[in-house]
Scaffold this motif. Structure first.
Motif, PDB file in Angstrom:
ATOM      1  N   LEU A  98      33.032  38.196  29.423  1.00  0.00           N
ATOM      2  CA  LEU A  98      33.211  36.894  30.059  1.00  0.00           C
ATOM      3  C   LEU A  98      33.668  37.034  31.509  1.00  0.00           C
ATOM      4  N   LEU A  99      34.558  37.995  31.756  1.00  0.00           N
ATOM      5  CA  LEU A  99      35.041  38.205  33.129  1.00  0.00           C
ATOM      6  C   LEU A  99      33.893  38.593  34.055  1.00  0.00           C
ATOM      7  N   CYS A 100      33.028  39.473  33.575  1.00  0.00           N
ATOM      8  CA  CYS A 100      31.886  39.887  34.396  1.00  0.00           C
ATOM      9  C   CYS A 100      30.905  38.739  34.599  1.00  0.00           C
ATOM     10  N   GLN A 101      30.661  37.964  33.549  1.00  0.00           N
ATOM     11  CA  GLN A 101      29.732  36.843  33.672  1.00  0.00           C
ATOM     12  C   GLN A 101      30.268  35.767  34.609  1.00  0.00           C
ATOM     13  N   ALA A 102      31.572  35.592  34.634  1.00  0.00           N
ATOM     14  CA  ALA A 102      32.170  34.539  35.457  1.00  0.00           C
ATOM     15  C   ALA A 102      32.341  34.941  36.917  1.00  0.00           C
ATOM     16  N   TYR A 103      32.561  36.233  37.188  1.00  0.00           N
ATOM     17  CA  TYR A 103      32.948  36.639  38.537  1.00  0.00           C
ATOM     18  C   TYR A 103      31.974  37.582  39.235  1.00  0.00           C
ATOM     19  N   LEU A 104      30.885  37.943  38.584  1.00  0.00           N
ATOM     20  CA  LEU A 104      29.922  38.839  39.211  1.00  0.00           C
ATOM     21  C   LEU A 104      28.533  38.209  39.286  1.00  0.00           C
ATOM     22  N   SER A 105      27.862  38.450  40.404  1.00  0.00           N
ATOM     23  CA  SER A 105      26.484  38.004  40.613  1.00  0.00           C
ATOM     24  C   SER A 105      25.678  39.189  41.145  1.00  0.00           C
ATOM     25  N   PRO A 106      24.355  39.108  41.080  1.00  0.00           N
ATOM     26  CA  PRO A 106      23.541  40.173  41.679  1.00  0.00           C
ATOM     27  C   PRO A 106      23.927  40.391  43.135  1.00  0.00           C
ATOM     28  N   GLY A 107      24.097  41.662  43.505  1.00  0.00           N
ATOM     29  CA  GLY A 107      24.536  41.996  44.860  1.00  0.00           C
ATOM     30  C   GLY A 107      26.015  42.300  44.944  1.00  0.00           C
ATOM     31  N   ASP A 108      26.789  41.845  43.949  1.00  0.00           N
ATOM     32  CA  ASP A 108      28.215  42.147  43.913  1.00  0.00           C
ATOM     33  C   ASP A 108      28.449  43.556  43.372  1.00  0.00           C
ATOM     34  N   GLU A 109      29.671  44.051  43.557  1.00  0.00           N
ATOM     35  CA  GLU A 109      30.051  45.364  43.048  1.00  0.00           C
ATOM     36  C   GLU A 109      31.301  45.269  42.186  1.00  0.00           C
ATOM     37  N   GLY A 110      31.341  46.078  41.144  1.00  0.00           N
ATOM     38  CA  GLY A 110      32.524  46.205  40.310  1.00  0.00           C
ATOM     39  C   GLY A 110      32.938  47.662  40.283  1.00  0.00           C
ATOM     40  N   ILE A 111      34.208  47.924  40.526  1.00  0.00           N
ATOM     41  CA  ILE A 111      34.692  49.302  40.597  1.00  0.00           C
ATOM     42  C   ILE A 111      35.223  49.760  39.247  1.00  0.00           C
ATOM     43  N   ILE A 112      34.790  50.957  38.846  1.00  0.00           N
ATOM     44  CA  ILE A 112      35.284  51.610  37.635  1.00  0.00           C
ATOM     45  C   ILE A 112      35.664  53.042  37.997  1.00  0.00           C
ATOM     46  N   THR A 113      36.434  53.679  37.134  1.00  0.00           N
ATOM     47  CA  THR A 113      36.832  55.056  37.433  1.00  0.00           C
ATOM     48  C   THR A 113      35.972  56.037  36.647  1.00  0.00           C
ATOM     49  N   GLU A 114      35.993  57.259  37.088  1.00  0.00           N
ATOM     50  CA  GLU A 114      35.101  58.328  36.616  1.00  0.00           C
ATOM     51  C   GLU A 114      35.040  58.453  35.099  1.00  0.00           C
ATOM     52  N   HIS A 115      36.188  58.362  34.442  1.00  0.00           N
ATOM     53  CA  HIS A 115      36.229  58.524  32.992  1.00  0.00           C
ATOM     54  C   HIS A 115      36.680  57.241  32.301  1.00  0.00           C
ATOM     55  N   GLY A 116      36.386  56.109  32.919  1.00  0.00           N
ATOM     56  CA  GLY A 116      36.819  54.831  32.370  1.00  0.00           C
ATOM     57  C   GLY A 116      35.986  54.393  31.176  1.00  0.00           C
ATOM     58  N   PHE A 117      36.458  53.391  30.469  1.00  0.00           N
ATOM     59  CA  PHE A 117      35.812  52.845  29.284  1.00  0.00           C
ATOM     60  C   PHE A 117      34.377  52.428  29.613  1.00  0.00           C
ATOM     61  N   LEU A 118      33.424  52.895  28.809  1.00  0.00           N
ATOM     62  CA  LEU A 118      32.011  52.689  29.102  1.00  0.00           C
ATOM     63  C   LEU A 118      31.593  51.226  29.123  1.00  0.00           C
ATOM     64  N   VAL A 119      32.304  50.374  28.406  1.00  0.00           N
ATOM     65  CA  VAL A 119      31.935  48.956  28.358  1.00  0.00           C
ATOM     66  C   VAL A 119      32.002  48.306  29.741  1.00  0.00           C
ATOM     67  N   TYR A 120      32.883  48.778  30.616  1.00  0.00           N
ATOM     68  CA  TYR A 120      32.971  48.188  31.961  1.00  0.00           C
ATOM     69  C   TYR A 120      31.629  48.316  32.686  1.00  0.00           C
ATOM     70  N   ARG A 121      31.084  49.508  32.681  1.00  0.00           N
ATOM     71  CA  ARG A 121      29.799  49.744  33.351  1.00  0.00           C
ATOM     72  C   ARG A 121      28.703  48.875  32.733  1.00  0.00           C
ATOM     73  N   ILE A 122      28.685  48.815  31.419  1.00  0.00           N
ATOM     74  CA  ILE A 122      27.655  48.043  30.726  1.00  0.00           C
ATOM     75  C   ILE A 122      27.710  46.574  31.127  1.00  0.00           C
TER      76      ILE A 122
END
Length: 367
Positions: A98-122
């Motif tokens: 829900l957070l990604c759907q509400a706050y991200l659009s095409p062209g935006d970026e979301g930062i994750i860390t190298e060994h972070g939980f895979l669901v963030y990237r998905i």
């Protein structure tokens, strides 16, 4: 118009996403299986939670409370929060989506860390945005690396604290330094799924930071220490504006009736939580010391699992996984997280823990 039949095509980027693969549950041909691949509670659920489930069996035709008031009130009571700032979901994964759907659009970026939980990237990719991966230092999120990766396109930063699968954590001062360096329009998401296990004086789950700011949210789960993974219950504490936005797009009944009553009973059963913490406090260091005595490296951890490295060992993690599985001990391969030669093990029952130590001793020829 052409009469040729065509099939629907997913939107751009969806088929490039690697689907999340849960930890294995089975060991073919083995009578007794010890599942240590999903960081589940070895103590199971609170008896009070199990008993609470019986109260809904005669009313399964009724929709659950769409706002999950009973559960939110219990969470607010235990943590001293305003229930209006709490949102519950079908597991914390639901809330991350829900957070990604509400706050991200095409062209935006979301930062994750190298060994972070895979669901963030998905979920960043699923929203049409671009995941930006930053390196970690000693398997721990690096605040300077994260801040250096922030651009005008950055809209969200995900930090699992403690992190899965490494088990490491960021001290509160570092979390606050990270937040202070972020622009006000960037949402900092603190995923504190394992917070209840942490016993470090320099750790905070994120409640204080959320309470004082408009661009921080904290997510939690009932799947770990509360032993309710089967019911899929997550919750979020956030600013009113964020909760309002998510309420507008979430499913109308995204938390089922069983989850609501069991979750409320579980979070109020503090004795059960204390037993779970005590068990973990005994076995986390005991397992770590046991693996190190076998010549294996273990990442220092504060959750209910350990990352065991086979670098430098005579045999590989893959070989160890096969050996353990044939004996009924199912651990988690973590190649997808960037660890080609490591296994993650959940703290299990005494029988399971002792069994893994004995099996690895035999496997490595230390018996």
């Amino acid at each position: 118009m052409s009469s040729a039949r065509v099939k629907p095509v997913p939107k751009k980027g969806v088929m490039d996403i690697a689907a999340y693969v849960p930890g294995r549950e089975t060991a073919p041909g083995v009578e007794r299986v010890y599942k240590l691949s999903a960081n589940e509670s070895p103590l199971g659920a609170s008896r009070k939670a199990v008993e609470a489930l019986a109260g809904i069996s005669d009313h399964l035709e009724i929709y659950p409370d769409g706002a999950a008031h009973h559960l939110r009130d219990a969470i607010a009571e235990v943590h001293g929060l305003n229930a209006a700032n709490i949102l519950c979901g079908n597991g914390s994964d639901d809330l991350l989506t829900l957070l990604c759907q509400a706050y991200l659009s095409p062209g935006d970026e979301g930062i994750i860390t190298e060994h972070g939980f895979l669901v963030y990237r998905i979920q960043i990719s699923g929203a049409g945005a671009t995941p930006v991966t930053v390196p970690e230092t000693d398997c721990t999120a690096d605040v300077d690396a994260i801040l250096a990766a922030v651009t005008e396109r950055t809209k969200i930063v995900f930090i699992a604290n403690p992190n899965n699968p490494t088990g490491t954590y960021l001290p509160v001062d570092e979390v606050r330094r990270l937040h202070a360096g972020l622009p006000g329009d960037v949402l900092l998401v603190l995923d504190a799924a394992y917070a209840e296990y942490v016993r470090r004086n320099d750790y905070e789950s994120g409640i204080e930071l959320v309470s004082a700011n408009e661009n921080v949210v904290m997510t939690r789960t009932f799947s770990k220490i509360y032993g309710l993974a089967a019911l899929r219950i997550g919750w979020l504490y956030g600013p009113a504006a964020v909760v309002d936005a998510l309420n507008r797009i979430r499913g109308p009944f995204n938390v089922n009736a069983a989850a609501i009553v069991a979750g409320a009973a579980a979070i109020r059963d503090r004795e059960h939580v204390e037993r779970a913490v005590a068990h973990n406090q005994v076995w986390l260091p005991r397992l770590s010391e046991g693996f190190e005595a076998l010549g294996l490296a273990v990442t220092p951890a504060v959750g209910n699992f350990l990352l065991i490295h086979f670098d430098g060992a005579a045999k590989t993690a893959a070989e160890a996984d096969d050996f353990l599985t044939r004996r009924g001990f199912v651990l988690r391969r973590v190649k997808a997280y960037g660890f080609d030669n490591a296994l993650r093990m959940s703290v299990g029952t005494e029988e399971a823990n002792e069994g893994v130590l004995a099996a690895l001793k035999e496997f490595l020829g230390k018996a």
